[in-house]
Design an enzyme around this catalytic site. Structure first.
Site, short mmCIF file in Angstrom:
data_model
loop_
_atom_site.label_atom_id
_atom_site.label_comp_id
_atom_site.label_asym_id
_atom_site.label_seq_id
_atom_site.Cartn_x
_atom_site.Cartn_y
_atom_site.Cartn_z
N GLY A 196 0.72 -1.27 0.59
CA GLY A 196 -0.03 0.38 0.20
C GLY A 196 0.78 0.86 -0.09
N HIS B 239 8.73 8.14 -1.86
CA HIS B 239 9.71 9.09 -0.92
C HIS B 239 9.71 7.74 0.35
CE1 HIS B 239 12.22 12.56 0.42
NE2 HIS B 239 11.90 11.65 1.91
N HIS C 109 9.15 6.59 4.03
CA HIS C 109 8.59 7.05 5.00
C HIS C 109 8.62 6.67 6.18
CE1 HIS C 109 5.75 6.60 2.14
NE2 HIS C 109 4.74 6.15 3.27
N HIS D 152 5.82 5.62 9.31
CA HIS D 152 4.36 5.70 10.38
C HIS D 152 4.51 5.85 12.08
CE1 HIS D 152 1.64 6.01 6.61
NE2 HIS D 152 2.60 5.35 6.23
P1 AMP Z 1 1.91 4.69 2.31
O1 AMP Z 1 0.46 4.86 1.94
O2 AMP Z 1 1.88 4.27 3.05
O3 AMP Z 1 2.98 5.48 1.17
O4 AMP Z 1 1.66 6.60 2.80
C1 AMP Z 1 1.81 8.25 2.47
C2 AMP Z 1 1.06 8.40 3.56
O5 AMP Z 1 1.21 10.23 3.42
C3 AMP Z 1 -0.54 8.72 3.67
O6 AMP Z 1 -0.34 8.53 4.75
C4 AMP Z 1 -1.23 9.94 3.82
O7 AMP Z 1 -2.37 9.85 4.22
C5 AMP Z 1 0.01 10.75 3.69
N1 AMP Z 1 -0.07 11.59 3.10
C6 AMP Z 1 -0.28 12.04 1.21
N2 AMP Z 1 0.25 13.33 1.30
C7 AMP Z 1 -0.24 13.93 2.23
C8 AMP Z 1 0.07 15.46 2.44
N3 AMP Z 1 0.21 15.96 1.87
N4 AMP Z 1 0.22 15.80 3.84
C9 AMP Z 1 0.82 14.82 5.00
N5 AMP Z 1 0.85 13.33 4.55
C10 AMP Z 1 0.22 13.36 3.08
ZN ZN Z 2 11.42 12.73 -2.56
#
Ligand code: AMP
Ligand code: ZN
Length: 113
Positions: A92, A97, A99, A101
């Site tokens: 998912g 980039h 990250h 959580h």
């Molecule tokens: P993933 O699905 O593990 O790639 O997590 C990406 C996360 O980025 C999701 O939980 C989104 O809610 C979050 N996200 C997307 N756009 C933004 C934004 N502009 N600011 C903060 N969080 C974001």
């Molecule tokens: Zn990046």
């Protein structure tokens, strides 16, 4: 990486709610929180995801794991929290980039899949 959402957040081109920043790491609140506390911790340098971690850039990952407990303490997550990194489409991952959580603020369900 001008087309990368999280690079643009680091650059200040897209607004975010910052909770931590140093030379190499940035952390901000998830826009769609899945728990009372939901923070994303990222390297400032663009790494596409877990598969992009190499011997040459892994120091920032170690640093992120030094920073995470500091953020957890500042966010009053003494009861515990979860750290998750989704890698690739089956997991998912929606933003390419790297990250991590941080999820917490309530007892979390135990399902991992
Ligand atoms: P993933 O699905 O593990 O790639 O997590 C990406 C996360 O980025 C999701 O939980 C989104 O809610 C979050 N996200 C997307 N756009 C933004 C934004 N502009 N600011 C903060 N969080 C974001
Ligand atoms: Zn990046």
């Amino acid at each position: 990486m001008n087309d990368c959402l999280f690079c643009r957040i680091v650059a200040g081109e897209i607004p975010s709610t910052k909770v931590y920043e140093d030379e190499t790491v940035f952390a901000f609140r998830d826009i769609n929180p899945q728990a009372p506390t939901h923070i994303l911790v990222i390297p400032k340098a663009h790494i596409p995801g877990c598969n992009g971690v190499t011997a040459g850039n892994s120091a920032v990952v170690a640093h992120i794991f030094e920073v995470i407990p500091q953020i957890a303490a500042a966010e009053n997550l003494a009861g515990g929290y979860r750290v998750v990194s989704n890698c690739g489409p089956d997991a998912g991952q929606t933003v390419p980039h790297l990250h991590f959580h941080i999820l917490g603020g309530k007892p979390l369900a135990l399902e991992m899949a």
